[in-house]
Design a protein around this motif. Structure first.
Motif, PDB file in Angstrom:
ATOM      1  N   ALA A  51      -6.074 -35.762  -6.592  1.00  0.00           N
ATOM      2  CA  ALA A  51      -5.407 -36.020  -5.439  1.00  0.00           C
ATOM      3  C   ALA A  51      -5.947 -35.279  -4.180  1.00  0.00           C
ATOM      4  CB  ALA A  51      -4.099 -36.080  -5.410  1.00  0.00           C
ATOM      5  N   LEU A 137       3.689 -33.433   0.274  1.00  0.00           N
ATOM      6  CA  LEU A 137       2.538 -33.467  -0.697  1.00  0.00           C
ATOM      7  C   LEU A 137       1.710 -34.787   0.164  1.00  0.00           C
ATOM      8  CD1 LEU A 137       4.023 -33.111  -4.098  1.00  0.00           C
ATOM      9  CD2 LEU A 137       2.646 -31.564  -2.932  1.00  0.00           C
ATOM     10  N   ARG A 138       2.352 -35.711   0.601  1.00  0.00           N
ATOM     11  CA  ARG A 138       1.489 -37.011   1.023  1.00  0.00           C
ATOM     12  C   ARG A 138       0.470 -36.131   2.184  1.00  0.00           C
ATOM     13  NH1 ARG A 138       5.364 -39.796   2.787  1.00  0.00           N
ATOM     14  NH2 ARG A 138       5.533 -41.198   0.848  1.00  0.00           N
ATOM     15  N   ALA A 141      -2.480 -34.317   0.632  1.00  0.00           N
ATOM     16  CA  ALA A 141      -3.318 -34.981  -0.318  1.00  0.00           C
ATOM     17  C   ALA A 141      -4.397 -35.783   0.101  1.00  0.00           C
ATOM     18  CB  ALA A 141      -2.325 -35.925  -1.242  1.00  0.00           C
ATOM     19  N   ASP A 143      -6.016 -38.138  -1.689  1.00  0.00           N
ATOM     20  CA  ASP A 143      -5.556 -39.394  -1.976  1.00  0.00           C
ATOM     21  C   ASP A 143      -4.211 -39.216  -2.664  1.00  0.00           C
ATOM     22  OD1 ASP A 143      -5.742 -41.761  -3.358  1.00  0.00           O
ATOM     23  OD2 ASP A 143      -7.298 -41.283  -4.717  1.00  0.00           O
ATOM     24  N   PRO A 144      -3.178 -39.585  -1.583  1.00  0.00           N
ATOM     25  CA  PRO A 144      -1.986 -39.664  -2.198  1.00  0.00           C
ATOM     26  C   PRO A 144      -1.531 -40.631  -3.262  1.00  0.00           C
ATOM     27  CG  PRO A 144      -2.120 -40.015   0.094  1.00  0.00           C
ATOM     28  CD  PRO A 144      -3.578 -39.550  -0.254  1.00  0.00           C
ATOM     29  N   LEU A 147      -0.749 -39.696  -6.596  1.00  0.00           N
ATOM     30  CA  LEU A 147       0.787 -39.022  -6.620  1.00  0.00           C
ATOM     31  C   LEU A 147       1.777 -40.316  -6.779  1.00  0.00           C
ATOM     32  CD1 LEU A 147       0.287 -36.070  -4.556  1.00  0.00           C
ATOM     33  CD2 LEU A 147      -0.069 -36.110  -7.239  1.00  0.00           C
ATOM     34  N   LEU A 149       2.052 -42.084  -4.044  1.00  0.00           N
ATOM     35  CA  LEU A 149       2.802 -42.083  -2.608  1.00  0.00           C
ATOM     36  C   LEU A 149       1.787 -43.035  -1.822  1.00  0.00           C
ATOM     37  CD1 LEU A 149       2.951 -38.333  -2.190  1.00  0.00           C
ATOM     38  CD2 LEU A 149       4.821 -39.575  -2.378  1.00  0.00           C
TER      39      LEU A 149
END
Length: 149
Positions: A51, A137-138, A141, A143-144, A147, A149
């Motif tokens: 990610a 985390l978004r 990241a 590339d969320p 995950l 998201l």
């Protein structure tokens, strides 16, 4: 040393293949229970890496993932020479915690174990859980979607 084979079969499930090594075995000749936790942790970090999140990114953002609780259900044993696919699926909700569900499956398709962890994102400055871990985390990241998201 075998390199992990990383596979992302669906947008919300990450998967990595890990080869069982001889030093991971217990006296019964199967993988020691503590190693299952290490496999899960390895899969979660590889998922973060896929990610676009690594330790440096997290430190710069002032956060870090934490595991608050882990439950393992063992279904079949893993032995020397086996290869195991370990998935990683994030289950987001409201509040300060989220779950990571991980399935362990032998390369031949045999289910081996299920690991469920309750996790959070620690604000490194306050040493408290961040109120919206998904947003934290978004934000870091590349590339969320990996995950969930």
């Amino acid at each position: 040393m075998r390199q992990p084979n990383i596979v992302v079969p669906m947008s919300d499930v990450f998967q990595i293949r890990i080869g069982v090594r001889g030093y991971e075995l217990d006296i019964q000749g199967h993988v020691n229970q503590a190693v299952y936790i290490q496999y899960g942790e390895h899969s979660r970090w590889e998922c973060f890496h896929a990610a676009g999140i690594n330790a440096n990114v997290l430190v710069e953002a002032g956060v870090g993932p934490v595991v608050l609780e882990t439950t393992i259900r063992y279904l079949k044993e893993l032995r020397d020479g086996d290869e195991v696919d370990v998935t990683c699926r994030f289950v987001w909700g409201e509040g300060k915690t989220f779950q990571v569900e991980q399935d362990y499956t032998r390369a031949d398709g045999t289910p081996v174990a299920k690991l469920t962890s309750v996790c959070g994102v620690l604000d490194r400055a306050t040493r408290r859980l961040a109120p919206d871990p998904a947003a934290r985390l978004r934000a870091v990241a590349a590339d969320p979607a990996i995950l969930g998201l």
